[in-house]
Write a protein that holds these residues in place. Structure first.
Motif, mmCIF file in Angstrom:
data_model
loop_
_atom_site.group_PDB
_atom_site.id
_atom_site.type_symbol
_atom_site.label_atom_id
_atom_site.label_comp_id
_atom_site.label_asym_id
_atom_site.label_seq_id
_atom_site.Cartn_x
_atom_site.Cartn_y
_atom_site.Cartn_z
ATOM 1 N N ILE A 43 20.697 12.206 97.098
ATOM 2 C CA ILE A 43 21.109 12.008 95.713
ATOM 3 C C ILE A 43 20.222 12.795 94.761
ATOM 4 C CG2 ILE A 43 19.738 9.901 95.360
ATOM 5 C CD1 ILE A 43 22.143 8.843 93.692
ATOM 6 N N HIS A 58 23.063 7.918 87.231
ATOM 7 C CA HIS A 58 23.688 8.955 88.053
ATOM 8 C C HIS A 58 25.147 8.574 88.278
ATOM 9 C CE1 HIS A 58 24.594 11.617 91.396
ATOM 10 N NE2 HIS A 58 23.410 12.184 91.269
ATOM 11 N N VAL A 103 17.987 2.888 94.872
ATOM 12 C CA VAL A 103 19.278 3.266 94.298
ATOM 13 C C VAL A 103 20.054 1.978 94.067
ATOM 14 C CG1 VAL A 103 21.421 4.550 94.590
ATOM 15 C CG2 VAL A 103 19.280 5.498 95.487
ATOM 16 N N SER A 117 18.910 3.002 100.935
ATOM 17 C CA SER A 117 18.319 4.291 100.587
ATOM 18 C C SER A 117 17.023 4.479 101.357
ATOM 19 C CB SER A 117 18.057 4.394 99.077
ATOM 20 O OG SER A 117 17.075 3.465 98.665
ATOM 21 N N MET A 141 28.925 17.101 94.862
ATOM 22 C CA MET A 141 29.586 15.822 94.627
ATOM 23 C C MET A 141 31.076 16.072 94.402
ATOM 24 S SD MET A 141 26.561 14.387 92.107
ATOM 25 C CE MET A 141 26.352 16.018 91.357
#
Length: 358
Positions: free
Chosen positions: A34, A49, A68, A131, A269
């Motif tokens: 990420i 994000h 995250v 994560s 993405m």
């Protein structure tokens, strides 16, 4: 280097059903990068994000651990942070009713707590996604059972480059009118370097001097710079770093380019079959200390982000999407210097196979 010409069906870049299958089998289940660790250089930082189609929050708590979370208040579901810039504070405060969360996700304060009889703050932790931080990269997954063993095993590769100690010079999100795999393809072969990049970086590289291999589903390559390679001993690491650009293609959709004096981390993405956001992070060994340093890094940033990547690689991907979407050709033809592209698509097919059998 491959032994023969290979092909990839044009439909893998244009078919809506294929794109949906990739989203379900790859992006919903596999761990992916990420951001680099350098996005959060200090404790008590958080960055919203949205690039993966979810309201997410990347944070580093007061103990230095990265997380995250969903960027969603546990009270009424309000988005906590807006925009894309980092918050530097010990707490995140919801803009609606001012519920406050520490950067480890714990609910720290509730205004008028007396109006919530029986509420246990320990049960109202921000919703966290799996994560791991390893090798200077923060990985996350949407799937609770995701296997992060690859991320941990790759850490030694990036520790060799000192990635976790780098400084984030600048970052930018590119909106590319292309299927995500066309962008990945550009970093899986060096055949294009002296042609597509003839006006930018092409002159620095020796044509066709590339070594590449795989680490599980991931690929790595080393591309030589002209007039240097013959003079370097294989065990002279500083000389190799000065003469070779290393690239990693982390499956499914992250590219890391390690140049002699800086590193680009590009997170892809996918948004639609013909649209991809690419966040480019430029990492440098240490913050600029002088105006001359700043000028040097600004020049490097402009060359890579606006020129080589934005103006050439991403533009080529968009032009490819236009051509393939026309239906003019049924397959893409790959030469022996483009075997990495074929290997990548084979990995995508393998990842899709279990999903297709269900």
């Amino acid at each position: 280097m491959g032994e023969s010409v290979t092909h990839v069906a044009a439909s893998v870049y244009t078919d809506e059903a294929r794109f949906a299958a990739e989203q379900a089998a790859l992006f919903a289940h596999l761990p992916q990068v990420i951001a680099p660790s350098a996005l959060l250089p200090r404790p008590n930082m958080a960055v919203p994000h949205d690039g993966f189609g979810l309201p997410l929050l990347v944070s580093r708590d007061k103990a230095g651990k990265a997380h995250v979370f969903y960027n969603v208040c546990r009270h009424r579901g309000t988005r906590l942070l807006e925009g894309g810039e980092a918050l530097c504070a010990p707490r995140i405060v919801c803009p609606y009713h001012a519920w406050a969360y520490a950067l480890d996700g714990t609910l720290a304060a509730v205004p008028r707590a007396d109006t919530f009889p029986g509420l246990d703050k320990a049960d109202m932790h921000l919703v966290e996604l799996p994560s791991i931080e390893a090798g200077g990269l923060i990985w996350f997954a949407r799937c609770p059972s995701a296997d992060f063993s690859d991320a941990a095993s790759l850490a030694a590769e990036f520790d060799a480059f000192g990635l976790s100690g780098h400084h984030l010079y600048r970052r930018r999100v590119h909106d590319v009118a292309s299927n995500w795999k066309l962008i990945m393809d550009a970093f899986l072969e060096s055949y294009h370097v002296q042609r597509l990049h003839s006006s930018s970086i092409g002159k620095f590289f020796a044509d066709g001097v590339t070594a590449a291999d795989r680490i599980g589903p991931h690929q790595r390559s080393a591309v030589g710079r002209a007039d240097y390679l013959a003079k370097i001993a294989p065990d002279d690491w500083p000389a190799l770093r000065a003469a070779i650009t290393f690239a990693y293609q982390l499956f499914p959709a992250t590219v890391i380019v390690v140049s002699p004096d800086y590193v680009n981390v590009m997170v892809l993405m996918p948004q639609a079959v013909g649209r991809t956001l690419v966040e480019n992070f430029m990492l440098i060994p240490e913050p600029p200390a002088t105006p001359e340093d700043e000028l040097h890094w600004e020049k490097s940033w402009t060359l890579l982000d606006e020129g080589t990547f934005g103006g050439e690689d991403f533009r080529a991907a968009a032009l490819g999407q236009q051509g393939l979407s026309s239906g003019a050709i049924a397959e893409v033809t790959l030469g022996t210097l483009e075997t990495g592209v074929y290997e990548f698509h084979a990995q995508v097919d393998a990842a899709l196979s279990p999903a297709r059998k269900k």
